[in-house]
Scaffold this motif. Structure first.
Motif, short mmCIF file in Angstrom:
data_model
loop_
_atom_site.label_atom_id
_atom_site.label_comp_id
_atom_site.label_asym_id
_atom_site.label_seq_id
_atom_site.Cartn_x
_atom_site.Cartn_y
_atom_site.Cartn_z
N ASN A 239 0.87 -1.17 0.00
CA ASN A 239 0.00 0.00 0.00
C ASN A 239 0.91 1.23 0.00
OD1 ASN A 239 -2.52 1.15 0.06
ND2 ASN A 239 -2.74 1.03 2.29
N LEU A 240 1.47 1.52 -1.20
CA LEU A 240 2.57 2.49 -1.25
C LEU A 240 2.36 3.59 -2.29
CD1 LEU A 240 5.50 -0.13 -1.39
CD2 LEU A 240 4.45 0.86 0.66
N ILE A 241 3.12 4.66 -2.13
CA ILE A 241 3.23 5.70 -3.15
C ILE A 241 4.71 6.08 -3.21
CG2 ILE A 241 2.54 7.47 -1.44
CD1 ILE A 241 1.30 9.04 -3.81
N LEU A 242 5.20 6.36 -4.44
CA LEU A 242 6.64 6.58 -4.60
C LEU A 242 6.96 8.06 -4.75
CD1 LEU A 242 7.32 3.64 -7.11
CD2 LEU A 242 7.18 3.58 -4.61
N ASP A 243 7.77 8.58 -3.85
CA ASP A 243 8.19 9.98 -3.89
C ASP A 243 9.40 10.07 -4.83
OD1 ASP A 243 9.42 12.45 -3.38
OD2 ASP A 243 8.74 12.49 -1.30
N VAL A 244 9.25 10.84 -5.92
CA VAL A 244 10.31 10.87 -6.95
C VAL A 244 11.53 11.68 -6.53
CG1 VAL A 244 8.64 10.54 -8.81
CG2 VAL A 244 9.38 12.86 -8.20
N GLY A 245 11.48 12.30 -5.37
CA GLY A 245 12.67 12.97 -4.85
C GLY A 245 12.77 14.43 -5.22
N THR A 246 13.71 15.13 -4.58
CA THR A 246 13.84 16.57 -4.77
C THR A 246 15.29 16.95 -5.06
OG1 THR A 246 13.94 16.77 -2.36
CG2 THR A 246 11.83 17.20 -3.38
N GLU A 247 16.02 16.02 -5.61
CA GLU A 247 17.43 16.28 -5.95
C GLU A 247 17.53 17.44 -6.94
OE1 GLU A 247 21.12 15.68 -5.11
OE2 GLU A 247 19.50 14.51 -4.20
N SER A 248 16.79 17.35 -8.04
CA SER A 248 16.73 18.43 -9.04
C SER A 248 15.49 18.21 -9.88
CB SER A 248 17.96 18.39 -9.95
OG SER A 248 17.90 17.24 -10.76
N VAL A 249 15.09 19.26 -10.60
CA VAL A 249 13.93 19.15 -11.49
C VAL A 249 14.16 18.03 -12.51
CG1 VAL A 249 12.75 20.34 -13.38
CG2 VAL A 249 13.17 21.53 -11.22
N LYS A 250 15.35 18.03 -13.05
CA LYS A 250 15.69 17.07 -14.09
C LYS A 250 15.60 15.63 -13.57
CE LYS A 250 19.37 16.22 -17.33
NZ LYS A 250 20.45 16.75 -18.12
N ASP A 251 16.11 15.45 -12.38
CA ASP A 251 16.09 14.14 -11.75
C ASP A 251 14.66 13.68 -11.42
OD1 ASP A 251 18.62 12.99 -11.31
OD2 ASP A 251 17.92 12.53 -9.27
N ALA A 252 13.88 14.61 -10.89
CA ALA A 252 12.51 14.27 -10.50
C ALA A 252 11.71 13.86 -11.74
CB ALA A 252 11.85 15.46 -9.80
N PHE A 253 11.92 14.58 -12.84
CA PHE A 253 11.19 14.25 -14.08
C PHE A 253 11.63 12.88 -14.59
CE2 PHE A 253 10.71 14.76 -18.81
CZ PHE A 253 9.34 14.61 -18.81
N LYS A 254 12.94 12.67 -14.61
CA LYS A 254 13.46 11.37 -15.03
C LYS A 254 12.83 10.25 -14.19
CE LYS A 254 17.92 8.88 -14.86
NZ LYS A 254 17.78 7.93 -13.76
N ASN A 255 12.83 10.43 -12.89
CA ASN A 255 12.29 9.38 -12.01
C ASN A 255 10.81 9.15 -12.27
OD1 ASN A 255 14.82 9.26 -10.97
ND2 ASN A 255 14.33 10.27 -9.02
N ALA A 256 10.05 10.23 -12.40
CA ALA A 256 8.60 10.08 -12.61
C ALA A 256 8.34 9.29 -13.90
CB ALA A 256 7.92 11.45 -12.68
N VAL A 257 9.08 9.62 -14.97
CA VAL A 257 8.88 8.94 -16.25
C VAL A 257 9.37 7.49 -16.17
CG1 VAL A 257 9.55 8.85 -18.69
CG2 VAL A 257 8.98 11.05 -17.63
N GLU A 258 10.55 7.31 -15.60
CA GLU A 258 11.12 5.94 -15.58
C GLU A 258 10.30 4.99 -14.72
OE1 GLU A 258 14.77 4.79 -16.35
OE2 GLU A 258 15.76 6.72 -16.57
N ILE A 259 9.77 5.50 -13.63
CA ILE A 259 8.95 4.64 -12.76
C ILE A 259 7.70 4.18 -13.52
CG2 ILE A 259 7.40 4.69 -10.75
CD1 ILE A 259 9.54 6.42 -9.34
N ARG A 260 7.00 5.13 -14.15
CA ARG A 260 5.76 4.78 -14.85
C ARG A 260 6.04 3.88 -16.05
NH1 ARG A 260 0.70 7.41 -14.75
NH2 ARG A 260 1.30 7.94 -12.64
N ARG A 261 7.12 4.16 -16.74
CA ARG A 261 7.45 3.40 -17.93
C ARG A 261 7.88 1.98 -17.57
NH1 ARG A 261 11.45 6.54 -21.93
NH2 ARG A 261 13.01 5.85 -20.43
#
Ligand code: B12
Ligand code: SF4
Lengths: 313, 446
Positions: free
Chosen positions: B226-248
């Motif tokens: 029962n989870l949700i994944l926080d894509v992090g706050t390292e940088s905008v670029k990183d957060a976007f990468k994580n959001a896309v890679e997780i879903r993909r």
């Protein structure tokens, strides 16, 4: 099991199209990955931000905008000023006043304005029309002839006038052709096909595949952009590999969220803030879905969208 | 789905007893793999195997529920990466942040401003669904702040990594089913046990996707899904990468470890930069943010983003429409003015909203225009002088006595032809945009 990233780098890429000349020239497109997916492969040419100007002058109902252009007497003055905006990569000059159903400015007057603007700035220039296809054909042809050495993009070559515009702008004067279609992948493709059949080099075409404001049929814009990029990259469809430019401000300033006065909608707060946020939200959504360039109006929007792009590159 | 007939066959008792209605266990297994029959049709299959199969044949991305009662929301459950493939099902939720690093008055003011954003758009209530209650290291008063935020009635996201403090906060709000966003590689065991004990969704983050993946796997081993994944706050670029890679990874590669909704804290990615937060909210609404956390969302941002969200999370196949007919507004009667527009729901709501605001009694006449906007239906030939006049002749003229018809400015070209076709009507061209209607009607009826 450890995480395995699924990179999507394609064998096909979007055409790289240069606009303008000299130090300030820009290149749209060239990427072989989905929009902003730098983690799949490097994106050499970031999405670009243009500033919207019209021959009718500036929107003086917005205080900051009025202040920004204070003291500019001519369109050329405004263009010079616009070129100083933080994040501005190019200028777009829209000849709203040329519309025969509106002010019906003469072609000569419009050509004179275009010449002055071209002489005043060294940023690349995009010329937009007045929505009347006959007038646009004439206007584009005359401007392309009068300003031969600036590598201008003429953004409103439509199904109805592509033969004239393609032949003059693209073939006779070797400038860049902007193919405009109505939010539909097949229409976009069709127009590119007929333009290239006419002899226009695919590498000289930039597309405007239609635009809308967030909240107003915008889902069709998103899906059209998504589908075009997918066809261009994953299926290697050469008729859809043209970079895409989306005029945003000319749409977003027409909706209630941007227009309603503070007296009419007191709970909504500053009208200027609403107009700016609407521009930013719509523009970034276009870029996220595949636009290689957007055209905006407000200095704050230009700065923000430009910074947004830089942070993602 | 992931399981093939052969995999299922291995799980059957291989008796070929035909009780399931199929000649052999193999034939039965093939049908189950196609989804044509339920595995439970075989009476000899153990409950364990049934559970195992349910897991393996479940959609790759889980649907997670948060909040309680009227404030229950659904996250995740998406099956596609692009909306033209299939409808996106769980709209992005937005949050405003309060923090124990700010003083009471400041937090109060933030919550008060948040409550003001509450309106209707095309039949949907638009408001800030979530409050992110952040704990800053070394600050006191977190539990009181949680109580304060809870008093707004909104569902909370508890941004806290300290297990004891998290427990104290959950003791106050567990029944409202908040998200507990605070697990990482260092504390996941205690956090996960706490979340399971209190029955709430756990937010998990990692220094990078490898670490996040490992942590999620470890949490799943504890029995918590029962989870949700926080894509992090390292940088905008990183957060976007994580959001896309997780879903993909989840939807394209069926990596179920990443089959969870995601949370993006844009407030932290662009702290102090309001317009940048709007830009990022737009990006993450399109690209895979299930929860998007602002420092503080304001009205101007809401107007733009709720419009975007409403557009994107709709069925790509069929436009929303309203029934053709006469819609009396502001107590209009048979002798009130008439105005016409199309049956596209968006257009109807925008226009009727403005007509109501004008206070002028008016009959809004909606004709069948194929569910398209004014210019689209006009360009498609569905809104024409013939279609309007036919509809007026057949359906309207006997029901109203007034002979004044206001038409949308965008189809001003129809005026002449309409005057020919409806000679006893006065055709009035309105402005292009509905927002101009109030002034227009005031001048017209003055
Ligand atoms: C989404 C869209 C579509 C969608 C349709 C979705 C739908 N349900 O309508 C799709 C992709 C299907 C589509 C198709 C087409 N489209 Co289309 N589409 C659009 C788009 C991007 C947005 C339309 C929208 O939703 N607007 C929002 C609604 C709320 O606007 P509206 O109905 O006009 O209402 C506003 C005003 O008119 C006013 N109003 C309405 N009623 C009234 C009444 C009164 C009394 C008053 C005062 C005001 C008022 O209030 C509203 C807000 O101010 C526009 C471009 C744009 N930016 O507008 C093009 C556009 C409308 N489409 C266009 C065209 C040409 C087409 C096609 C003919 C293309 C083709 N050849 O296939 C087809 C036709 C459809 C078909 N054959 O089936 C052109 C029309 C050009 C023209 N000037 O005639 C446009 C303008 C795009 C363009 N720039 O070329 N389209
Ligand atoms: S009922 Fe079960 S055991 Fe019997 S044939 Fe069907 S699958 Fe095999």
């Amino acid at each position: 099991m450890a995480f395995k990233a699924a990179t999507q780098k394609f064998g096909s890429s979007i055409n790289a199209v240069e606009l303008g000349v000299g130090d300030k020239k820009i290149t749209l497109g060239g990427e072989n990955v989905f929009p902003l997916y730098t983690f799949d492969d490097a994106i050499a040419n970031s999405p670009k931000v243009g500033v919207e100007l019209t021959d009718l002058g500036i929107d003086d109902t917005l205080p900051e905008l009025k202040e920004f252009y204070a003291g500019c007497d001519t369109i050329a003055d405004q263009a010079k000023k616009a070129a100083t905006m933080e994040g501005a990569d190019f200028l777009s000059l829209r000849f709203e006043g040329a519309d025969p159903n509106g002010e019906n400015k003469s072609t000569e007057d419009c050509v004179a304005i275009a010449k002055e603007v071209a002489a005043a700035v060294d940023l690349p220039i995009v010329i937009c029309g007045c929505k009347n296809v006959e007038k646009d054909s004439e206007l584009f042809s005359k401007i392309a002839e009068a300003v031969p050495d600036k590598n201008i993009l003429f953004l409103a070559c439509k199904e109805e006038n592509y033969k004239n515009v393609g032949a003059s702008v693209g073939l006779a004067y070797k400038q860049k052709v902007g193919a405009e279609s109505a939010v539909d992948i097949n229409l976009a493709k069709q127009l590119n096909v007929v333009l290239t059949q006419l002899g226009v080099n695919a590498g000289d075409i930039v597309c405007n595949v239609g635009s809308a404001t967030a909240g107003y049929g915008f889902e069709y814009v998103v899906s059209t952009l998504d589908r075009i990029k997918s066809a261009a990259l994953s299926q290697g469809d050469g008729d859809l590999q043209m970079p895409i430019m989306t005029p945003v401000a000319s749409e977003t300033y027409n909706v209630k969220e941007s227009l309603a006065s503070e007296e009419d909608a007191p709970e909504w707060g500053s009208r200027e803030a609403r107009a700016v946020e609407m521009e930013i939200v719509t523009a970034t959504a276009c870029i996220a879905s595949g636009s290689n360039a957007v055209i905006l109006k407000h200095p704050q929007s230009v700065a923000t969208v430009s910074k947004f792009v830089k942070e993602l590159m | 789905m992931a399981l093939k007939g052969l995999d299922i066959f291995k799980l059957t008792p291989k008796k070929n007893c035909k009780e399931c209605g199929f000649p052999t266990c193999m034939a039965f297994s093939m049908k189950v793999a196609q989804g044509a029959v339920e595995i439970t049709k075989c009476p000899h299959i153990s409950d364990d195997v049934v559970a195992q199969l349910a897991e393996a044949t479940a959609p790759p991305m889980k649907t997670i529920k948060i909040g309680a009662g009227d404030e229950e929301h659904q996250l995740g459950g998406e099956t596609v990466l692009y909306r033209h493939e299939k409808t996106f099902v769980s709209k992005t939720l937005y949050a405003t942040t309060v923090c124990d690093c700010k003083d009471d008055a400041e937090n109060d003011a933030i919550l008060e401003r948040m409550k003001k954003i509450d309106y209707e758009r095309i039949g949907e209530r638009e408001y800030v669904e979530l409050v992110y209650v952040n704990h800053a290291d070394g600050k006191d008063g977190y539990v009181d702040l949680v109580k304060k935020a809870d008093a707004t009635g909104r569902t909370l996201v508890l941004g806290v990594k300290d297990v004891d403090l998290a427990k104290a906060a959950l003791d106050v709000v567990k029944d409202k089913k908040p998200i507990l966003n605070g697990a990482d590689a260092s504390n996941y065991e205690a956090m996960s046990n706490l979340a399971t004990e209190y029955g709430v969704v756990l937010g998990v983050t990692g220094a990078n996707l490898d670490e996040l993946h490992d942590t999620v796997e470890a949490i799943e081993k504890l029995g918590n899904k029962n989870l949700i994944l926080d894509v992090g706050t390292e940088s905008v670029k990183d957060a976007f990468k994580n959001a896309v890679e997780i879903r993909r990874a989840c939807l394209k590669n069926e990596d179920r470890t990443f089959g969870y909704p995601s949370l993006v804290n844009i407030g932290r990615l662009a702290a102090g930069d309001k317009t940048m937060q709007a830009a990022l909210a737009s990006l993450f609404t399109l690209k895979y943010g299930s929860v998007v956390v602002f420092e503080e969302m304001d009205y101007a941002q809401a107007l733009a983003l709720y419009g975007l969200r409403q557009n994107v999370f709709t069925d790509p196949q069929k436009p929303m429409t309203v029934e053709p007919g006469i819609y009396p507004i502001n107590g209009a009667t048979a002798d009130s003015l008439c105005a016409t527009t199309v049956d596209f729901a968006l257009t109807y709501f925008v226009v009727s909203g403005e007509l109501e605001r004008s206070g002028v009694p008016i009959n809004l006449i909606i004709q069948d225009a194929g569910g398209m906007s004014v210019l689209t239906s006009w360009a498609a030939g569905k809104l024409s002088a013939s279609s309007i006049s036919k509809f007026i002749e057949e359906e309207i003229k006997d029901k109203v006595t007034c002979r004044k018809l206001i038409i949308p400015g965008k189809v001003a070209v129809l005026k002449g032809e309409l005057e020919n076709k409806l000679p006893d009507w006065e055709i009035i061209v309105a402005p292009n945009e509905a927002v101009q209607l109030v002034k227009f009607l005031k001048d017209l009826t003055a």
